[in-house]
Design an enzyme around this catalytic site. Sequence first.
Site, PDB file in Angstrom:
ATOM      1  N   ALA A  17     129.747 -14.767 -46.209  1.00  0.00           N
ATOM      2  CA  ALA A  17     129.556 -14.033 -44.952  1.00  0.00           C
ATOM      3  C   ALA A  17     130.131 -12.612 -44.982  1.00  0.00           C
ATOM      4  CB  ALA A  17     130.168 -14.826 -43.792  1.00  0.00           C
ATOM      5  N   SER A  47     125.905 -16.315 -48.379  1.00  0.00           N
ATOM      6  CA  SER A  47     125.750 -16.127 -46.925  1.00  0.00           C
ATOM      7  C   SER A  47     125.453 -17.420 -46.170  1.00  0.00           C
ATOM      8  CB  SER A  47     124.606 -15.136 -46.651  1.00  0.00           C
ATOM      9  OG  SER A  47     124.861 -13.921 -47.273  1.00  0.00           O
ATOM     10  N   CYS A  51     131.057 -23.166 -41.242  1.00  0.00           N
ATOM     11  CA  CYS A  51     131.367 -23.810 -39.964  1.00  0.00           C
ATOM     12  C   CYS A  51     130.334 -24.865 -39.602  1.00  0.00           C
ATOM     13  CB  CYS A  51     131.401 -22.801 -38.825  1.00  0.00           C
ATOM     14  SG  CYS A  51     131.661 -21.107 -39.318  1.00  0.00           S
ATOM     15  N   ARG A  78     116.390  -6.998 -50.812  1.00  0.00           N
ATOM     16  CA  ARG A  78     116.890  -5.876 -50.017  1.00  0.00           C
ATOM     17  C   ARG A  78     117.655  -4.853 -50.869  1.00  0.00           C
ATOM     18  NH1 ARG A  78     116.269  -9.904 -46.353  1.00  0.00           N
ATOM     19  NH2 ARG A  78     115.904  -9.282 -44.180  1.00  0.00           N
ATOM     20  N   VAL A  88     134.524 -12.896 -60.809  1.00  0.00           N
ATOM     21  CA  VAL A  88     135.328 -11.718 -61.156  1.00  0.00           C
ATOM     22  C   VAL A  88     136.704 -12.219 -61.585  1.00  0.00           C
ATOM     23  CG1 VAL A  88     136.405  -9.615 -60.275  1.00  0.00           C
ATOM     24  CG2 VAL A  88     134.034 -10.171 -59.668  1.00  0.00           C
ATOM     25  N   ASN A 315     132.032 -12.088 -40.264  1.00  0.00           N
ATOM     26  CA  ASN A 315     130.840 -11.278 -40.010  1.00  0.00           C
ATOM     27  C   ASN A 315     131.188  -9.931 -39.396  1.00  0.00           C
ATOM     28  OD1 ASN A 315     127.959 -12.587 -40.382  1.00  0.00           O
ATOM     29  ND2 ASN A 315     129.416 -14.237 -40.004  1.00  0.00           N
ATOM     30  N   TYR A 436     129.100 -16.915  -9.939  1.00  0.00           N
ATOM     31  CA  TYR A 436     129.278 -18.123  -9.124  1.00  0.00           C
ATOM     32  C   TYR A 436     127.953 -18.599  -8.554  1.00  0.00           C
ATOM     33  CZ  TYR A 436     129.683 -20.989  -5.038  1.00  0.00           C
ATOM     34  OH  TYR A 436     129.481 -22.002  -4.141  1.00  0.00           O
ATOM     35  N   TRP A 444     135.910 -20.865  -6.713  1.00  0.00           N
ATOM     36  CA  TRP A 444     136.926 -20.216  -7.552  1.00  0.00           C
ATOM     37  C   TRP A 444     136.741 -20.776  -8.954  1.00  0.00           C
ATOM     38  CZ3 TRP A 444     140.321 -16.425  -6.030  1.00  0.00           C
ATOM     39  CH2 TRP A 444     140.535 -16.264  -4.651  1.00  0.00           C
ATOM     40  N   ARG A 452     145.471 -17.464 -10.139  1.00  0.00           N
ATOM     41  CA  ARG A 452     146.117 -17.434  -8.816  1.00  0.00           C
ATOM     42  C   ARG A 452     147.466 -18.132  -8.855  1.00  0.00           C
ATOM     43  NH1 ARG A 452     142.154 -19.926  -4.461  1.00  0.00           N
ATOM     44  NH2 ARG A 452     144.075 -20.018  -3.253  1.00  0.00           N
TER      45      ARG A 452
END
Lengths: 461, 461
Positions: A17, A47, A51, A78, A88, A315, A436, A444, A452
């Site tokens: 990624a 890539s 998860c 690409r 490596v 990412n 809401y 709320w 609150r």
Amino acid sequence: MDMSGGRERLVVIGGDAAGMSAASQARRLRGPDKLEITAFERGRFSSYSACGIPYWVGGDVAERDELIARSPEEHRARGIDLRMGTEVTRIDVAGKRVRARDLASGAESWTPYDKLVIGTGARPIRPDMPGADAPGVHGVQTLDDGQALLDTLARTRGRRAVVVGAGYIGVEMAEAMINRGYEVTVVNRGSEPMSTLDPDMGRLVHAAMEGLGITMVNDAEVTKVLTGPEGGVRAVATEDGEYPADVVILGIGVRPETSLAQAAGLPVGAHGGLLTDLAMRVRGHEDIWAAGDCVEVLNLVSGQEQYVPLGTHANKHGQVVGTNVGGGYATFPGVVGTAVSKVCDLEIARTGLREKDALRVGLRFETVTIESTSRAGYYPGASGMTVKMLAERRTGRLLGVQIVGREGAGKRVDIAAVALTANMTVEQMTALDLGYAPPFSPVWDPVLVAARKAVAKVNSR
Amino acid sequence: MDMSGGRERLVVIGGDAAGMSAASQARRLRGPDKLEITAFERGRFSSYSACGIPYWVGGDVAERDELIARSPEEHRARGIDLRMGTEVTRIDVAGKRVRARDLASGAESWTPYDKLVIGTGARPIRPDMPGADAPGVHGVQTLDDGQALLDTLARTRGRRAVVVGAGYIGVEMAEAMINRGYEVTVVNRGSEPMSTLDPDMGRLVHAAMEGLGITMVNDAEVTKVLTGPEGGVRAVATEDGEYPADVVILGIGVRPETSLAQAAGLPVGAHGGLLTDLAMRVRGHEDIWAAGDCVEVLNLVSGQEQYVPLGTHANKHGQVVGTNVGGGYATFPGVVGTAVSKVCDLEIARTGLREKDALRVGLRFETVTIESTSRAGYYPGASGMTVKMLAERRTGRLLGVQIVGREGAGKRVDIAAVALTANMTVEQMTALDLGYAPPFSPVWDPVLVAARKAVAKVNSR
């Protein structure tokens, strides 16, 4: 700048990624006539969504290849020279070159770079105990791991799974095995599952997991894996007892894979991850960037570096690094520590600091915990959720939120994640104009109910 | 301060969400020995969720009383002298008293106050056209309205419903009637439903509503309601045609109910709502507060007053007013214009400014629209969503977000609502640490995908 045939040379270590996001973004900004991109990946896949592995194992995702966002061929199309099966083995910082070995042929060669991106990822933590390598003991970090586990499940008749570790991977794998019809036992070193939550919130996860039929064993360290007459796993042993197992899944987390970088003298932090500046350039090195699970990042709430191996960060890092090496400008300011997970219909989320995180960095705080619902109480499907909130003493600044609930609970943590990023106080939060309507929230929102109550508590001191 | 028997006298006009939230919060802060609270409500119900009426009509909520948060008896048990069926007919600002009439007996009397809270709410917009009062034509603002509609539905054999208006109430009532098995036609004055969205996003709602089997008639003004031989509704007529109807539901919205306040010389704004300061005190009046659907509020993005009749704001206003009249301190800084709604499985959300709002207040902006999914693409149940984002030119400041999608789309607007409150730029948003796991989000949350694209567009100008 050492230019080769007029083109700048970008080398990327790691084809997952972070590395490939960086390579792709650099390519978007600069064409092959301006920038030559070579990427090395020692594995077989590029890539992919690590998860997603628990959902593939659990059967929610049918095919391995659904987890692959972009294949090596697509990257090559690409204009990225992605060399698979190539490891490596050395970074020569002074000489601005990397040495790589083709794992199939053993052939080694040097590749020079003008700019280097390190995206070497993480390595799984493997317990150092007898039997850890027995057949039937599996990690779930890579696609190969996932395939090996699925192969084991296909040939194993027994239906008892022991999951070692009760963090995100542990609970997700518990769900996966429940979905496959296994009897699941989770063995956990901590006092409650999900140590990324405070223990009082972890207790709710504990109770809910037992409600799902999962056996939770807390405060238990696995001391060995016991094998049967044919060498396969038979049980997991702790100091206090044995837990029969036909398959053992290790979900103990990962560490930054930085041995290569460390051997090259690059700076790592207290968690073993590479240290970068805000542009994600390795500190002290003009031409070397790092991204993904091999770096440490600033936690904007604690003010300290943290290790957060998560695909979403990888990412984002890749995007930032790719923009910078491609000649643009972008920064990664840091994280606030948001994470969300689920086990069956239980949703678990957190952001910011736990109590012990806050104490460790010298913050004094108040905590409140409230019960509310995901929708208006009278609306069908309204489910309960518990929200815990930490606010700094005196200033009332939001420090963290933890949520445990059912459908509609988890992503509410985003409200707090943005508020933390904006340094809001809990008093400011009480006025937040959140969406809401009865099917979406009580009048709320639960996060505001907590805010609150936190205001009242801060003001009473 | 004029004290009566050592106790301060608080009078509240209106026994619904705003007024009774204020009364309850004042009572929490100051006991009956310190504060006498008298509240007048002309109707039969206190503290109910008007937003829940569509779900009661649609059958998702079984009983009317489930929508009542607190009954008059419960308020009285908390030491609030709530007088039901009592209409305030005059406010004597100079004399600091209100005149109220008991609607049953016709008896009138004055009640003095030290502090006054106005929570007179809204009145429905009723079209001025022939047949608007015919049997079978119903508004849905009050519980009595809802009961009357349910009574009509119980005795009507035909199954054709025409809903006039395609805002929140209109689409929610469309869903309610679909759920009851009616053929539903929505007649809408605007070019697309949900005029709180830009038309390009409204078009998505239009298509989705048609997909649900709802007939949408746009650009159509209802000119009269046609009645049958027995006087009941038969059809709705527009300039272009007639739409057969066994029941007609008016969902055209509401206006602030401020005739009483205006008669007393209190200041109202361009939308007819009371104007208050940040503590929600009526401007120029030390001892008068206002809350809920009768006030205008500051839109923090446009910098101008706006009329937003929503239960969630009414509750927040009440909390702020109750805190202040109870001797504490709280403010309502304003709104960002967040709203969320659903029609069957379609979720619709918006916050901040539409294109025309931004133009009206002199803002120049870029817009982007993206397609993404509610979960990782490979995770079961991932559903598409469209996110539109407005960002200011040059500064890149977020100006607004609109979302149309399925499950998991609507409440994502909260991310943008908090970001708007914090004055974030779209560039800052790209780094937001939002909750990620495959069951909850793609690796780039859809809101962040839009933010990234907005950054690119702002930077390209």
